[in-house]
Design an enzyme around this catalytic site. Structure first.
Site, PDB file in Angstrom:
ATOM      1  N   HIS A  35       3.288   9.028  -6.654  1.00  0.00           N
ATOM      2  CA  HIS A  35       4.227  10.152  -6.714  1.00  0.00           C
ATOM      3  C   HIS A  35       5.098  10.066  -7.967  1.00  0.00           C
ATOM      4  CE1 HIS A  35       7.456  12.721  -4.462  1.00  0.00           C
ATOM      5  NE2 HIS A  35       6.802  13.406  -5.362  1.00  0.00           N
ATOM      6  N   HIS A  55       0.832  -1.209   0.000  1.00  0.00           N
ATOM      7  CA  HIS A  55       0.000   0.000   0.000  1.00  0.00           C
ATOM      8  C   HIS A  55       0.868   1.260   0.000  1.00  0.00           C
ATOM      9  CE1 HIS A  55      -3.322   2.711   1.218  1.00  0.00           C
ATOM     10  NE2 HIS A  55      -2.409   3.250   2.005  1.00  0.00           N
ATOM     11  N   GLU A  56       1.873   1.288   0.868  1.00  0.00           N
ATOM     12  CA  GLU A  56       2.722   2.484   0.947  1.00  0.00           C
ATOM     13  C   GLU A  56       3.566   2.653  -0.319  1.00  0.00           C
ATOM     14  OE1 GLU A  56       2.016   4.566   3.047  1.00  0.00           O
ATOM     15  OE2 GLU A  56       0.890   3.322   4.455  1.00  0.00           O
ATOM     16  N   HIS A 101       1.640   4.495  -2.840  1.00  0.00           N
ATOM     17  CA  HIS A 101       1.754   5.958  -2.793  1.00  0.00           C
ATOM     18  C   HIS A 101       3.013   6.433  -3.521  1.00  0.00           C
ATOM     19  CE1 HIS A 101      -1.710   6.686  -0.363  1.00  0.00           C
ATOM     20  NE2 HIS A 101      -1.251   6.008   0.685  1.00  0.00           N
TER      21      HIS A 101
END
Length: 228
Positions: free
Chosen positions: A103, A95-96, A99
């Site tokens: 980006h 999940h991270e 991100h």
């Protein structure tokens, strides 16, 4: 009437704390160590960073909660998820990294959230001064216009925080279900029987901000009542 008031209070508490409780429960339910997993959450995150060639993105352990820092370009995982080899650790790591992929791809949702977070930090500082000064000003000025003006200011300050949360929710959903879940499923990182659990963890990761969003909305509603 008293019963309705008590029911209303309990309903508000349930709306605010139920998502937070569910997120914690889901994360813990899938946090058992899995000896059959080839690595930890931290190793999974590092592998995905290298696999997707996210140049300049690091992976670190933190005591401030799992998150991706766009300013430092770092995926940060809690100790349990960085060092643990559990379904929760692997799913949260994905999940991270989701991100980080947002980006890297220059996606507007994440960029907008970051801009609004900067604005919200400023308005939060102003709000802290405002809420201290507002009662004093109300006593000194003693005019309906002054009270109305302070209520409008308070609503505006809280509105920024609500806007941040509203923008955050689709960004979190995208990181879980458009990034992390397809990676885990199509990359063969998890067996079929683990995908349902991973989906639950990813849903919990996406819903982390729901309680905060509801709290902000309730605070805004209180100010609107004052304004009326």
């Amino acid at each position: 009437m008293a019963f309705l008031g008590l029911f209303g209070v309990l309903l508000i508490l349930a709306l605010v704390y139920a998502p937070q409780f569910w997120v914690g429960h889901t994360m813990r339910r899938h946090s058992d160590e899995r000896p059959d997993f080839p690595g930890t959450g931290g190793e999974m995150a590092q592998h995905l960073v290298e696999r997707f060639e996210l140049s300049g993105v690091g992976v670190e352990m933190t005591d401030k909660g799992d998150h991706y820092d766009p300013e430092a370009r770092v995926v940060r995982l809690s100790q349990a998820n960085y060092q643990g080899a559990s379904l929760t650790a692997v799913a949260v790591a994905a999940h991270e990294v989701g991100h980080a992929l947002q980006h890297h791809g220059g996606e507007r949702g994440l960029a907008l959230r970051q801009k609004l977070v900067g604005v919200a930090m400023t308005t939060d500082r102003i709000a802290s001064v405002f809420f201290i000064a507002a009662p004093v000003l109300a006593v000194l000025l003693r005019t309906p216009a002054a009270m109305l003006g302070m209520a409008v200011i308070g609503i505006g300050l809280l509105g920024v925080r609500v806007l941040v949360h509203l923008v955050t929710l689709p960004v979190e959903y995208d990181a879980s279900f458009n990034k992390a879940l397809p990676i885990l499923r199509e990359g063969g990182y998890l067996a079929d029987e683990d995908l349902a659990g991973a989906r639950s963890v990813l849903k919990a990761a996406a819903f982390t901000y729901v309680a905060a969003a509801l709290t902000s909305v309730l605070n805004l509603a209180r100010w609107i009542r004052v304004l009326r």
